[in-house]
Design a protein around this motif. Structure first.
Motif, short mmCIF file in Angstrom:
data_model
loop_
_atom_site.label_atom_id
_atom_site.label_comp_id
_atom_site.label_asym_id
_atom_site.label_seq_id
_atom_site.Cartn_x
_atom_site.Cartn_y
_atom_site.Cartn_z
N ASP A 26 33.80 13.09 44.64
CA ASP A 26 34.53 12.09 45.41
C ASP A 26 35.71 11.61 44.30
O ASP A 26 36.68 11.33 44.66
CB ASP A 26 33.95 10.76 45.57
N ARG A 27 35.37 11.71 43.05
CA ARG A 27 36.26 10.99 41.96
C ARG A 27 37.46 12.09 41.95
O ARG A 27 38.47 11.80 41.53
CB ARG A 27 35.26 10.97 40.69
N LEU A 28 37.06 13.32 41.90
CA LEU A 28 38.09 14.36 41.91
C LEU A 28 39.20 14.36 42.78
O LEU A 28 40.26 14.75 42.68
CB LEU A 28 37.40 15.82 41.59
N GLU A 29 38.73 14.25 44.03
CA GLU A 29 39.38 14.12 45.20
C GLU A 29 40.50 12.92 44.93
O GLU A 29 41.67 13.06 45.41
CB GLU A 29 38.57 13.83 46.47
N ALA A 30 40.12 11.79 44.10
CA ALA A 30 40.86 10.46 44.03
C ALA A 30 41.87 10.81 42.80
O ALA A 30 42.99 9.94 42.83
CB ALA A 30 40.05 9.53 43.67
N VAL A 31 41.91 11.94 42.11
CA VAL A 31 42.55 12.03 41.03
C VAL A 31 43.86 12.80 41.51
O VAL A 31 44.06 13.66 42.19
CB VAL A 31 41.97 12.93 39.92
N PRO A 32 45.03 12.07 41.32
CA PRO A 32 46.36 12.70 41.71
C PRO A 32 46.78 13.79 40.95
O PRO A 32 46.15 13.89 39.55
CB PRO A 32 47.33 11.60 41.19
N PRO A 33 47.45 14.90 41.39
CA PRO A 33 47.53 16.26 40.97
C PRO A 33 48.50 15.94 39.52
O PRO A 33 48.55 16.62 38.46
CB PRO A 33 48.37 17.12 41.72
N SER A 34 49.34 14.60 39.31
CA SER A 34 50.12 14.40 38.20
C SER A 34 49.48 13.97 37.02
O SER A 34 50.00 13.86 35.88
CB SER A 34 51.02 13.59 38.66
N ALA A 35 47.95 13.55 37.35
CA ALA A 35 47.42 13.19 36.14
C ALA A 35 46.92 14.27 35.12
O ALA A 35 46.38 15.50 35.54
CB ALA A 35 46.10 12.46 36.34
N ARG A 36 47.27 14.18 33.75
CA ARG A 36 47.10 15.19 32.94
C ARG A 36 46.63 14.80 31.52
O ARG A 36 46.76 13.61 31.31
CB ARG A 36 48.42 16.01 32.78
N VAL A 37 46.04 15.59 30.70
CA VAL A 37 45.50 15.22 29.48
C VAL A 37 45.83 16.47 28.49
O VAL A 37 46.05 17.60 28.87
CB VAL A 37 43.96 15.08 29.64
N ARG A 38 45.83 16.29 27.19
CA ARG A 38 46.51 17.02 26.18
C ARG A 38 45.08 17.98 25.91
O ARG A 38 43.85 17.51 25.95
CB ARG A 38 46.60 16.65 25.02
N GLY A 39 45.08 19.35 25.65
CA GLY A 39 44.29 20.48 25.49
C GLY A 39 43.32 20.11 24.59
O GLY A 39 42.15 20.50 24.46
#
Length: 205
Positions: A26-39
Motif C-alpha cells: 500500500d505504501r509503494l502505491e502512495a509514493v509519487p513517481p517524482s519522489a527520489r533519493v540519492r544512490g
C-alpha cells in the motif's frame, strides 16, 4: 556507476515476501513517481547487512546491483530494498526493528568517516545545530516531503515530518537515535504518528 535496471520480477517478489509483515504494498502505491533519493543510500544497504554477517536474504533478491552515489533514483526502489535489508538483519517478522537498526547504523557509520568526524568536532556540543545539519543534509539527498524543527526550550526540540513515505516509526526514528549517539549525546526520544506519512520525533537532553 549506473544502476542496473531493477526488474519488475525482483521488485514484485520482494514485495510479496515482505507484505505480510509491513504495509509496503500500500505504501509503494502512495509514493509519487517524482519522489527520489540519492544512490548513496541505496549503496549503503548491502554494506550494512554484510557487516552484520546477514546479507543472504538481501542478496537473494538484489545481488549484483550498482548505484551511483550522487545520482537520484526512485524512492520506491529504495524503500523496497530498505525493507528487505531490515528483514535480512532481523528476520521478516521483525522488519520494522531491522529498518530501525539500518537507519541507526547509517548515522553512526557516517560519524566515523573523515567528513563525519570533521563535522562532529564542530557540532557535537550543540544538539540544535546537529539537528539543523541533519535537516540540511536531507534536503540535498531526498526530493519529496518536508521536515522542520520546532524548539521547545533549551533542551528539547521536535523534528516534524510531512509527506514522509519512509517508515517514520521505525527507520526515521532509528536515524534520530543514531545521530545523537554518534555525538555521544544522551537523549530521550518519542516518535508519534498523525498518520502513516506525517508525524514527529520529540528529542530531549
Amino acid at each position: 556507476m549506473e544502476s542496473t535496471s531493477p526488474s519488475s520480477f525482483r521488485q514484485s517478489r520482494a514485495v510479496e515476501l515482505l507484505a505480510p509483515y509491513c504495509d509496503i504494498a500500500d505504501r509503494l502505491e502512495a509514493v509519487p513517481p517524482s519522489a527520489r533519493v540519492r544512490g548513496l543510500y541505496l549503496k549503503s544497504l548491502e554494506s550494512v547487512v554484510q557487516r552484520a554477517g546477514k546479507a543472504d536474504l538481501y542478496q537473494r533478491h538484489f545481488a549484483g546491483e550498482r548505484w551511483s552515489a550522487v545520482r537520484m533514483y526512485p524512492l520506491r526502489d529504495y524503500m523496497t530494498r530498505l525493507a528487505m535489508a531490515g528483514a535480512s538483519l532481523k528476520g521478516v517478522e521483525n522488519v520494522h526493528a531491522g529498518m530501525h537498526d539500518i537507519w541507526r547504523t547509517n548515522a553512526t557509520t557516517f560519524a566515523t568517516s573523515l567528513l563525519g568526524r570533521a563535522m562532529l568536532r564542530l557540532l557535537s556540543n550543540d544538539p540544535v545545530r546537529l539537528t539543523e545539519q541533519g535537516l540540511a543534509a536531507r534536503r540535498q539527498t531526498y526530493q519529496y516531503g518536508h521536515w522542520s524543527i520546532v524548539r521547545h526550550g533549551s533542551h528539547s526540540i521536535e523534528m516534524v515530518y510531512r509527506e514522509e513515505y519512509i517508515w517514520i516509526e521505525s527507520a526515521i526514528a532509528g536515524g534520530a537515535v543514531g545521530a545523537f549517539e554518534s555525538c555521544g549525546i544522551q537523549a530521550r526520544f518519542e516518535t508519534k504518528l498523525i498518520n502513516r506519512f506525517d508525524g514527529s520525533t520529540l528529542i530531549s537532553w
